[in-house]
Design an enzyme around this catalytic site. Structure first.
Site, mmCIF file in Angstrom:
data_model
loop_
_atom_site.group_PDB
_atom_site.id
_atom_site.type_symbol
_atom_site.label_atom_id
_atom_site.label_comp_id
_atom_site.label_asym_id
_atom_site.label_seq_id
_atom_site.Cartn_x
_atom_site.Cartn_y
_atom_site.Cartn_z
ATOM 1 N N ASP A 1 -14.185 -7.236 2.263
ATOM 2 C CA ASP A 1 -13.712 -6.368 2.025
ATOM 3 C C ASP A 1 -11.825 -6.195 0.860
ATOM 4 O OD1 ASP A 1 -13.631 -3.303 1.721
ATOM 5 O OD2 ASP A 1 -13.665 -3.157 3.429
ATOM 6 N N ASN B 1 -8.611 -1.799 4.517
ATOM 7 C CA ASN B 1 -8.553 -1.697 5.239
ATOM 8 C C ASN B 1 -7.770 -1.462 6.318
ATOM 9 O OD1 ASN B 1 -10.712 -3.531 4.489
ATOM 10 N ND2 ASN B 1 -11.147 -2.951 6.060
ATOM 11 N N CYS C 1 -8.957 1.228 -2.274
ATOM 12 C CA CYS C 1 -10.088 2.507 -2.856
ATOM 13 C C CYS C 1 -10.445 2.581 -4.143
ATOM 14 C CB CYS C 1 -10.065 4.188 -1.974
ATOM 15 S SG CYS C 1 -10.981 5.361 -2.060
HETATM 16 ZN ZN ZN Z 1 -14.392 -0.687 4.251
#
Ligand code: ZN
Length: 309
Positions: free
Chosen positions: A13, A250, A241
């Protein structure tokens, strides 16, 4: 035995939003050192088409190395059947398959409907069941945008519950409920995780929170309240993001471990060693948006974590 499982997802991520290719040796060192610090499960890569995310071009080498670390659970994210076939072939222990609960987000992410993604999941489960028992991976149904979506806004709780049940019926061994864009709050977390938990019984649920709006750790406490005992997190809070420049990704692994250990919940992780891994990773990755407070403030004087009574 640990009280709460902490899964590192920064290598997936986090790295997926790092534009420059991170050398394979750095990824491998990160995984090895974090495992040595006590992290028992790491999502080491994503099996997405290389032209979409070149960062994971070396997924095969990263997985092969991680599988050599005796005792580590090696997980990989897969967005489709093709990715699952590759994961199966390479022998990962866990396949984290992701479907967006939000129809628009799923279309934007994998260019197909939620229903088509659910049908693919059934095929993945069938393929995994054909693998010889020792090479059979744990198949995880991951529900992203479970607490809201940047395209659709609110995501109905009933929709999350229905999809969770659908994936369990299709053969999911575990579930991940992900607040992909950081829209969740502790009250909503308590409601949603409590409801899904009572729906799916003893199927383990991992909570995947983003700290985009600063509620990440508060949401962890809320999930703990309703019995969730596994959390995803990213070292140094790496990641972000794409729709919210500057927003954190995260929840930060070190801060999560500090929270849990402070509350008397054993994670099996040596926090000082974990912070040393963070230092190593940050030094190698250069200028990135890093987050987290415990690495900067230091541990409280005399801090011993959750020591066995
Ligand atoms: Zn995520």
């Amino acid at each position: 035995m640990v009280d709460v499982k902490v899964h590192e997802v920064g290598t997936r991520d986090g790295l997926q939003s790092v534009a420059d290719f991170v050398p394979t040796a750095v990824k491998q060192a990160w995984i090895a050192k974090e495992f040595a610090a006590g992290v028992g499960e790491i999502e080491v890569c994503s099996f997405v088409p290389v032209k979409l995310i070149p960062q994971f071009a070396d997924a095969g080498e990263v997985v092969a190395h991680a599988l050599g670390l005796e005792g580590l659970t090696v997980a990989a994210l897969v967005p489709n059947l093709k990715g699952a076939e590759r994961a199966l072939q390479l022998g990962v222990h866990k396949i984290n398959y992701v479907i967006s609960v939000s129809e628009s987000h799923n279309q934007a992410n994998v260019r197909r409907s939620t229903e088509e993604s659910a049908v693919d999941f059934e095929r993945i489960v069938a393929q995994c069941r054909e693998a010889p028992p020792r090479g059979r991976p744990i198949v995880v149904g991951g529900l992203s945008t479970a607490m809201g979506c940047t395209i659709e806004g609110k995501v109905a709780e009933e929709r999350v519950r229905a999809l969770a049940l659908r994936l369990v019926a299709a053969g999911a061994d575990e579930l991940i409920l992900a607040d992909t864009v950081g829209y969740g709050d502790p009250a909503a977390v308590r409601r949603l995780f409590g409801a899904v938990k009572s729906d799916v019984g003893d199927v383990p649920i991992t909570a995947h929170f983003h700290d985009t709006r600063g509620l990440g750790l508060a949401n962890v406490v809320a999930a703990l309240d309703v019995g969730v005992r596994a959390f995803d997190a990213s070292l140094a809070g790496l990641g972000g993001c794409p729709y919210a420049p500057g927003a954190s990704g995260n929840i930060c692994t070190e801060d999560l471990v500090f929270l849990l250990e402070s509350m008397g919940l054993k994670t099996g992780i040596d926090l000082e060693r974990l912070i040393a891994v963070r230092t190593m990773v940050c030094a190698n990755l250069g200028d990135q948006p890093y987050h987290g407070t415990i690495a900067q403030a230091g541990l409280p004087k005399g801090f011993r974590g959750a020591v066995a009574a």
